[in-house]
Design an enzyme around this catalytic site. Structure first.
Site, PDB file in Angstrom:
ATOM      1  N   LYS A  81     -15.471 -11.965  62.150  1.00  0.00           N
ATOM      2  CA  LYS A  81     -14.955 -12.671  60.979  1.00  0.00           C
ATOM      3  C   LYS A  81     -13.727 -11.938  60.440  1.00  0.00           C
ATOM      4  CE  LYS A  81     -16.935 -14.493  56.613  1.00  0.00           C
ATOM      5  NZ  LYS A  81     -18.215 -14.599  55.871  1.00  0.00           N
ATOM      6  N   SER A 154     -19.675 -19.015  54.531  1.00  0.00           N
ATOM      7  CA  SER A 154     -18.250 -18.823  54.671  1.00  0.00           C
ATOM      8  C   SER A 154     -17.889 -18.376  56.086  1.00  0.00           C
ATOM      9  CB  SER A 154     -17.787 -17.744  53.675  1.00  0.00           C
ATOM     10  OG  SER A 154     -18.374 -16.476  54.001  1.00  0.00           O
ATOM     11  N   SER A 178     -24.085 -17.230  53.760  1.00  0.00           N
ATOM     12  CA  SER A 178     -22.938 -17.461  54.635  1.00  0.00           C
ATOM     13  C   SER A 178     -23.103 -17.040  56.085  1.00  0.00           C
ATOM     14  CB  SER A 178     -21.699 -16.789  54.049  1.00  0.00           C
ATOM     15  OG  SER A 178     -21.380 -17.349  52.800  1.00  0.00           O
TER      16      SER A 178
END
Length: 471
Positions: A81, A154, A178
């Protein structure tokens, strides 16, 4: 080659690399080709690190040939990420504010991946600052199962890339759900560790005491292999725990005979849709058949914790962004800006009350795990979420509360959870469930998840991307 390999589980690929049945270089090149062919449509990557990935793959092949095998990530292409610092590579955390930031060091988790011999394919897209929406200038990743459905937040890019066969596993973060929402939406296994199990050094903060770093993979064993590398105390993060890191792959080989799995039938059915209830019932039946005991429990009421999560997150986000907000307010998207504004407005008295309620909830949940080993719950109470539904969240606070009902309480308490695919909707979209464990007992999550996945095949379903490849 790519068609034969791209949906392999990480642990299966690791065995082939160790045996030198295939080279890390060939696998990496195949992954880069697949990213080039498919990610224009999916949008999961922010940066593809092709040059360094090829170099890391060549180094892995040389070491494996010399008998210097580093472990189950050696030569395996994965991605991270884009909120984890990566030395010399732009790390924007889903913002435009930080798009030119090039860290001078790796985040601890990135360094540990490299030390384990993993091949880092690139950086994955996320919502702005890891909060609830993508920046208006960022194109959100698309769910590979159906572009009209939510890919989760997310860690959207992390889950999309893993589900689409554009990496063999990924790292995400979870502040309110998330890791779990994207894993559920994309048919993956996501593990939110206990708070403090994994170092947060070099990870952009959303809310320091709520942020958890965790893996997203195709199986519980894959998640365990990733967690085994990134977990452990880090002097650069004094909040990381000293508790020894278990052998998660050894745990994955165990059965669940005698484990006590708690089920709160009322909580699991309160306004929960029929398809999700069916997935829960099937999971309970599967665990019972595997020798686990099912125990009726009553989970503490979470409505106050759900209400408290946003202001708690808001205060901590305001601290995290103090250097740039409000000084560079115009560069923020509306959702993250409104969160920070709310945090700056909250009184110290109200924040302290939230902290006290958090401690009380943690105490109640900790006590529950004196009587059970695992808790089985939904990820959210409705079937796979369409983009149209998500776009109405701002006007439907009750819908937001439902989305957070089974996720944010365990960010508030810090307890670990694993998300497992357990069924499909009428339209063929994945439906998942969660297992929750006692603090620092991720090994039991991996153990139970792997046993469930030996008895079922939901985690081996993959999206069809043929039509996208033809465009």
């Amino acid at each position: 080659m790519a068609d034969a390999l791209h949906y392999l589980e990480l642990t299966a690929l690791a065995a082939r690399l160790k045996a030198r049945d295939i080279s890390a270089l060939d696998v990496t090149r195949a992954q880069l080709d697949r990213i080039d062919a498919m990610d224009r449509d999916l949008g999961s990557y922010v940066h593809v690190m092709a040059e360094t990935a090829i170099a890391e793959a060549k180094a892995a092949d040389a070491e494996i040939a010399q008998g210097r095998y580093r472990g189950p990530l050696h030569g395996v292409p994965i991605a991270v990420k884009d909120l984890f610092w990566t030395k010399g590579i732009p790390t924007a955390a889903g913002t435009t504010l930080h798009r030119d930031f090039r860290p001078s060091e790796d985040a601890t988790v990135v360094r540990r991946l490299k030390d384990a011999g993993a091949v880092i394919l690139g950086k994955l897209q996320l919502t702005e600052g890891a909060y609830s929406d993508h920046h208006p200038l960022v194109t959100p990743p698309k769910n590979p199962w159906n572009a009209g459905y939510w890919p989760g937040i997310s860690s959207s890019g992390s889950a999309v890339a893993t589900a689409a066969g554009l990496c063999f596993g990924s790292l995400g973060s979870d502040t309110g759900g998330s890791v779990r929402w994207p894993s559920a939406a994309n048919g993956l296994t996501g593990l939110k560790p206990s708070w403090g199990r994994v170092s947060r050094h070099g990870a952009f903060e959303l809310a320091a005491t709520l942020d958890h770093v965790g893996p997203i993979g195709r199986s519980a064993a894959d998640a365990g292999a990733l967690l085994g590398v990134i977990a452990g105390h880090d002097p650069n993060d004094p909040t990381s725990v000293f508790n020894p890191v278990p052998d998660y792959l050894a745990a994955a080989a165990q059965d669940v005979q005698g484990l006590r799995i708690g089920v709160d039938a009322a909580w699991n059915s309160d306004d929960v849709d029929v398809a999700t209830q069916r997935v829960l019932a099937d999971a309970i039946d599967a665990f019972r058949a595997l020798g686990a005991g099912i125990v009726d429990v009553r989970f503490p009421d979470v409505m106050q914790a759900i209400s408290d999560w946003t202001p708690n997150c808001a205060v901590e986000a305001a601290v995290a962004h103090e250097a740039t907000y409000p000084a560079r307010k115009d560069e923020y998207g509306p959702m993250l800006a409104s969160l920070i504004e709310a945090g700056r407005a909250l009184s110290a008295l109200d924040y302290q009350k939230i902290l006290l309620r958090r401690l009380a909830l943690r105490g109640h949940v900790t006590a529950l795990f004196e009587t059970i080993d695992l808790l089985l719950i939904p990820v959210h109470p409705f079937p796979p979420v369409t983009l149209a539904m998500i776009q109405t969240l701002g006007e439907q606070p009750d819908l937001i509360a439902k989305l957070q009902r089974y996720t944010c309480p365990f960010d508030m308490t810090g307890h670990p959870t694993i998300t497992l695919p357990g069924g499909a909707s009428a339209d063929g979209l994945p439906i998942a469930f969660q297992l929750v464990a006692a603090d620092l007992d991720e090994a039991t999550l991996v153990r139970a998840g792997a046993a469930f996945q030996r008895a079922t095949s939901w985690h081996r379903r993959h999206p069809s991307l043929v039509s996208r490849r033809q465009h």
